[in-house]
Write an enzyme that holds these catalytic residues in place. Structure first.
Site, PDB file in Angstrom:
ATOM      1  N   GLN A   1      44.965  43.306  39.654  1.00  0.00           N
ATOM      2  CA  GLN A   1      45.481  41.947  39.493  1.00  0.00           C
ATOM      3  C   GLN A   1      46.008  41.812  38.065  1.00  0.00           C
ATOM      4  O   GLN A   1      45.272  41.999  37.095  1.00  0.00           O
ATOM      5  CB  GLN A   1      44.388  40.901  39.733  1.00  0.00           C
ATOM      6  CG  GLN A   1      44.953  39.478  39.699  1.00  0.00           C
ATOM      7  CD  GLN A   1      43.877  38.420  39.739  1.00  0.00           C
ATOM      8  OE1 GLN A   1      43.095  38.290  38.806  1.00  0.00           O
ATOM      9  NE2 GLN A   1      43.822  37.669  40.818  1.00  0.00           N
TER      10      GLN A   1
ATOM     11  N   HIS B   1      48.725  37.385  39.388  1.00  0.00           N
ATOM     12  CA  HIS B   1      47.830  36.234  39.340  1.00  0.00           C
ATOM     13  C   HIS B   1      48.636  34.977  38.999  1.00  0.00           C
ATOM     14  O   HIS B   1      48.971  34.719  37.849  1.00  0.00           O
ATOM     15  CB  HIS B   1      46.743  36.461  38.292  1.00  0.00           C
ATOM     16  CG  HIS B   1      45.567  35.535  38.401  1.00  0.00           C
ATOM     17  ND1 HIS B   1      45.595  34.354  39.100  1.00  0.00           N
ATOM     18  CD2 HIS B   1      44.304  35.631  37.886  1.00  0.00           C
ATOM     19  CE1 HIS B   1      44.417  33.756  39.014  1.00  0.00           C
ATOM     20  NE2 HIS B   1      43.611  34.514  38.282  1.00  0.00           N
TER      21      HIS B   1
ATOM     22  N   HIS C   1      44.942  29.196  39.669  1.00  0.00           N
ATOM     23  CA  HIS C   1      43.776  28.732  38.909  1.00  0.00           C
ATOM     24  C   HIS C   1      44.084  28.171  37.522  1.00  0.00           C
ATOM     25  O   HIS C   1      43.205  28.085  36.678  1.00  0.00           O
ATOM     26  CB  HIS C   1      42.729  29.849  38.801  1.00  0.00           C
ATOM     27  CG  HIS C   1      42.343  30.428  40.114  1.00  0.00           C
ATOM     28  ND1 HIS C   1      41.704  31.636  40.236  1.00  0.00           N
ATOM     29  CD2 HIS C   1      42.520  29.982  41.372  1.00  0.00           C
ATOM     30  CE1 HIS C   1      41.501  31.898  41.518  1.00  0.00           C
ATOM     31  NE2 HIS C   1      41.997  30.899  42.227  1.00  0.00           N
TER      32      HIS C   1
ATOM     33  N   TYR D   1      46.164  29.429  35.177  1.00  0.00           N
ATOM     34  CA  TYR D   1      46.525  30.385  34.136  1.00  0.00           C
ATOM     35  C   TYR D   1      48.046  30.372  33.931  1.00  0.00           C
ATOM     36  O   TYR D   1      48.742  29.495  34.438  1.00  0.00           O
ATOM     37  CB  TYR D   1      45.985  31.767  34.481  1.00  0.00           C
ATOM     38  CG  TYR D   1      44.478  31.801  34.516  1.00  0.00           C
ATOM     39  CD1 TYR D   1      43.727  31.533  33.368  1.00  0.00           C
ATOM     40  CD2 TYR D   1      43.786  32.062  35.694  1.00  0.00           C
ATOM     41  CE1 TYR D   1      42.336  31.535  33.392  1.00  0.00           C
ATOM     42  CE2 TYR D   1      42.395  32.071  35.724  1.00  0.00           C
ATOM     43  CZ  TYR D   1      41.681  31.797  34.579  1.00  0.00           C
ATOM     44  OH  TYR D   1      40.309  31.790  34.606  1.00  0.00           O
TER      45      TYR D   1
ATOM     46  N   ARG E   1      48.957  35.796  44.243  1.00  0.00           N
ATOM     47  CA  ARG E   1      47.843  34.856  44.430  1.00  0.00           C
ATOM     48  C   ARG E   1      48.216  33.492  43.846  1.00  0.00           C
ATOM     49  O   ARG E   1      48.683  33.391  42.716  1.00  0.00           O
ATOM     50  CB  ARG E   1      46.572  35.372  43.746  1.00  0.00           C
ATOM     51  CG  ARG E   1      45.321  34.647  44.260  1.00  0.00           C
ATOM     52  CD  ARG E   1      44.045  35.187  43.644  1.00  0.00           C
ATOM     53  NE  ARG E   1      42.935  35.038  44.579  1.00  0.00           N
ATOM     54  CZ  ARG E   1      41.670  34.863  44.221  1.00  0.00           C
ATOM     55  NH1 ARG E   1      41.341  34.819  42.944  1.00  0.00           N
ATOM     56  NH2 ARG E   1      40.729  34.754  45.128  1.00  0.00           N
TER      57      ARG E   1
ATOM     58  N   GLY F   1      34.226  37.432  47.820  1.00  0.00           N
ATOM     59  CA  GLY F   1      33.940  37.471  46.398  1.00  0.00           C
ATOM     60  C   GLY F   1      32.470  37.700  46.105  1.00  0.00           C
ATOM     61  O   GLY F   1      31.985  38.828  46.083  1.00  0.00           O
ATOM     62  N   ARG F   2      31.734  36.588  45.897  1.00  0.00           N
ATOM     63  CA  ARG F   2      30.352  36.700  45.421  1.00  0.00           C
ATOM     64  C   ARG F   2      29.452  37.513  46.333  1.00  0.00           C
ATOM     65  O   ARG F   2      28.558  38.220  45.861  1.00  0.00           O
ATOM     66  CB  ARG F   2      29.763  35.300  45.230  1.00  0.00           C
ATOM     67  CG  ARG F   2      30.382  34.517  44.086  1.00  0.00           C
ATOM     68  CD  ARG F   2      29.945  33.066  44.141  1.00  0.00           C
ATOM     69  NE  ARG F   2      30.352  32.456  45.392  1.00  0.00           N
ATOM     70  CZ  ARG F   2      29.720  31.441  45.976  1.00  0.00           C
ATOM     71  NH1 ARG F   2      28.626  30.939  45.430  1.00  0.00           N
ATOM     72  NH2 ARG F   2      30.171  30.930  47.092  1.00  0.00           N
TER      73      ARG F   2
END
Length: 374
Positions: A112, A180, A183, A185, A233, A341-342
């Site tokens: 990414q 990316h 979010h 950024y 993304r 993810g987690r």
């Protein structure tokens, strides 16, 4: 598992383990490891522990790994000296060994490519002298002006830095790239009206605010050729505002996505906090479902897959839960791939346990999981 046991039968679960191919990207199944910032790369260089971390997921049934965010060659791209670079001989040699480790375990992996933009605090390492940069120099969290707006020449150099990273990814053996654009950024700061107040061609309408991203995609495509997969993304929510919305309707979403699809995106990675939530009224399609419907492009869904607590509640642990809602949507074709993810961060065997019906062996996530490369 905790209060909810998996009730999905093996045939339904099998949908997650069907092979998938998009262009030259051939995957053994539909499970994607979501990108998660880890901070275990001192001086920006991923070492053997990082290679082993990703290899373990490939060896345990993850079809595609998206690395944590890797930093393009720009002095203000990072906000920590322990985040991995995607430039310089030492860092790229480290990533080449990661690729080798993942491929040796039968997996596929893409980096990414990332720039944090004005989320970077003034004085942050590794380059404390570098000011944060963004389309209008505005800190999304505070709304304050922290630097001058990027000049068109500076924008062109950032586009080139993304393209160089894409070229390097192909050269050292990665299976594609992810850009990316989510979010809050850098790329997302161009999308978002709150952080993009430009009056030139990079600002204004929603379609105009996609220009920087489309230039990045086109430059990356030129750098890697027609057959190297490019994943993009994006998200509605921002790190500084979980309730933020780039678009309010399917029509606006189509206006936003069309330039990106035309620029050369192969797959859209649609970041939500809870995959099961409808994106717009009048339909139960989530963001990935709408994106696939509007563009015809393959999509990846993501957002608290397999856990009972959304990731934004960072002080809580999360127990594993049924995958029924996910599997229903996958089986009806709402999306093509599922990013986890987690659940994978703490349990590298998550995929193979799901595949083999060993749900009772799944390990719950906790905040402690972020402190170790399991």
């Amino acid at each position: 598992m905790s209060s909810q046991e998996s009730t999905a039968d093996e045939v339904t679960v099998q949908a997650l383990f069907e092979p998938y191919q998009e262009g030259n990207l051939k995957l053994s199944n539909r499970i994607v490891m979501a990108p998660m910032t880890r901070g275990f790369s001192p001086n920006g260089v991923p070492g053997p522990d990082v290679a082993d971390y990703y290899r373990r997921r490939a060896a345990n049934g993850v079809g595609l790994i998206v690395t944590e965010g890797t930093l393009i060659n720009h002095p203000a791209a990072a906000a920590s000296p322990n985040w991995p670079n995607f430039h310089g001989d030492e860092a790229l040699q480290g990533w080449a060994k990661v690729v080798e480790a993942v491929h040796s375990a039968g997996g596929r992996i893409i980096p990414q490519l990332w720039h944090v933009g004005t989320t970077r605090k003034i004085g942050s390492l590794p380059n404390p002298e570098a000011l944060p940069v963004g389309p209008s120099g505005i800190d999304a969290a505070t709304g304050e002006q922290v630097s001058e707006p990027l000049s068109e020449q500076e924008i062109a150099s950032l586009v080139e830095a993304f393209a160089q990273a894409a070229s390097d990814a192909k050269r050292i053996g990665f299976d594609g790239i992810e850009i990316h654009g989510a979010h809050g950024y850098l790329i997302d700061q161009f999308f978002w009206e709150k952080t993009n107040r430009r009056t030139d061609r990079y600002g204004g309408s929603l379609a105009a605010r996609t220009l920087f991203a489309t230039e990045v995609v086109k430059a990356c495509r030129q750098a890697v050729g027609p057959d190297f997969p490019i994943v993009f993304r994006f998200s509605q929510w921002k790190g500084a505002d979980y309730s933020a919305k780039l678009v309010q309707t399917p029509e606006e979403l189509e206006q936003f996505l069309a330039p990106l699809a035309e620029a050369g995106v192969d797959v859209f990675h649609c970041s939500t906090r809870r995959f099961w939530e409808p994106e717009f009224e009048g339909s139960d399609l989530n963001l990935a479902g709408w994106t696939k419907k509007l563009t015809g492009k393959p999509t990846i869904t993501v957002g608290s897959v397999g856990l009972d607590v959304e990731f934004t509640k960072r002080d809580e642990s999360a127990n594993t839960v049924t995958l029924d809602k996910l599997l229903d949507r996958l089986n009806r074709g709402d999306f093509d791939l599922v990013a986890v993810g987690r659940a994978l961060l703490h349990d590298p065997e998550w995929a193979v346990k799901i595949r083999d019906g060993r749900s009772d062996e799944l390990r719950p996530y906790s905040q402690e999981s972020t402190k170790t490369l399991y």
